[in-house]
Scaffold this active site. Structure first.
Site, PDB file in Angstrom:
ATOM      1  N   ASP A  29       5.123  -4.113 -19.131  1.00  0.00           N
ATOM      2  CA  ASP A  29       4.671  -2.735 -19.267  1.00  0.00           C
ATOM      3  C   ASP A  29       5.890  -1.840 -19.029  1.00  0.00           C
ATOM      4  OD1 ASP A  29       3.564  -0.107 -18.592  1.00  0.00           O
ATOM      5  OD2 ASP A  29       1.634  -1.119 -18.410  1.00  0.00           O
ATOM      6  N   ILE A  30       6.139  -0.879 -19.906  1.00  0.00           N
ATOM      7  CA  ILE A  30       7.327  -0.024 -19.744  1.00  0.00           C
ATOM      8  C   ILE A  30       7.097   1.120 -18.756  1.00  0.00           C
ATOM      9  CG2 ILE A  30       8.360  -0.599 -21.966  1.00  0.00           C
ATOM     10  CD1 ILE A  30       7.381   2.218 -22.907  1.00  0.00           C
ATOM     11  N   HIS A  93      -6.108  -5.094 -24.040  1.00  0.00           N
ATOM     12  CA  HIS A  93      -4.981  -5.580 -23.248  1.00  0.00           C
ATOM     13  C   HIS A  93      -5.401  -5.809 -21.805  1.00  0.00           C
ATOM     14  CE1 HIS A  93      -4.769  -1.168 -23.168  1.00  0.00           C
ATOM     15  NE2 HIS A  93      -4.099  -1.233 -22.028  1.00  0.00           N
ATOM     16  N   HIS A  95      -3.860  -6.113 -17.956  1.00  0.00           N
ATOM     17  CA  HIS A  95      -2.732  -5.822 -17.069  1.00  0.00           C
ATOM     18  C   HIS A  95      -2.649  -6.925 -16.024  1.00  0.00           C
ATOM     19  CE1 HIS A  95      -2.125  -1.503 -18.175  1.00  0.00           C
ATOM     20  NE2 HIS A  95      -3.400  -1.588 -18.502  1.00  0.00           N
TER      21      HIS A  95
END
Length: 132
Positions: A29-30, A93, A95
């Site tokens: 994750d950016i 998605h 996490h």
């Protein structure tokens, strides 16, 4: 309409890739909650996790488990927190977040700032653990 994740999967947008197979792709994750915060996405664009067919959902969780175990080996933490929110990007998605306490999984907290080199080193470390 294509999502940012679809473009990442196609290689149109760069990512810090952790692992992939024919159905799933994982990358850092950016805007991470913690160093090593990783996303797992299906390669087929789908907005809502519970709209996935049962087989794909089960396979995604098994893939995510393997990624989570790699994150846990590479990043010192007590556990890997798992979250599915699905409001920011209309592409399913998961996490995977290294955590040491319940507050570490608070998506309202300030994000960790990493340099490009830190992202690269983290991705390599996790990918190496994934491939062992």
């Amino acid at each position: 309409m294509e999502t940012i994740f679809s473009k990442i999967i196609k290689g149109e947008i760069p990512s810090y890739k952790i692992a992939e197979n024919d159905k799933f792709y994982s990358f850092l994750d950016i805007s991470p909650l913690a160093k090593g915060h990783t996303l797992v996405v299906p390669k087929v664009q789908n907005d809502y996790i519970f709209d996935l067919d049962d087989t794909t959902l089960a396979e995604m969780m098994v893939f995510a488990k393997k990624v989570a175990l790699a994150v846990e080996k590479a990043i010192p933490c007590k556990r890997i927190g798992v979250a599915v929110i699905g409001l920011d990007v209309p592409h399913t998605h998961i996490h995977l977040v290294p955590i040491n306490n319940v507050g570490d999984l608070d998506f309202k907290k300030e994000r960790v700032k990493l340099t490009e080199e830190e992202f690269k080193q983290t991705a390599v470390a996790i990918a190496e653990c994934f491939n062992k």
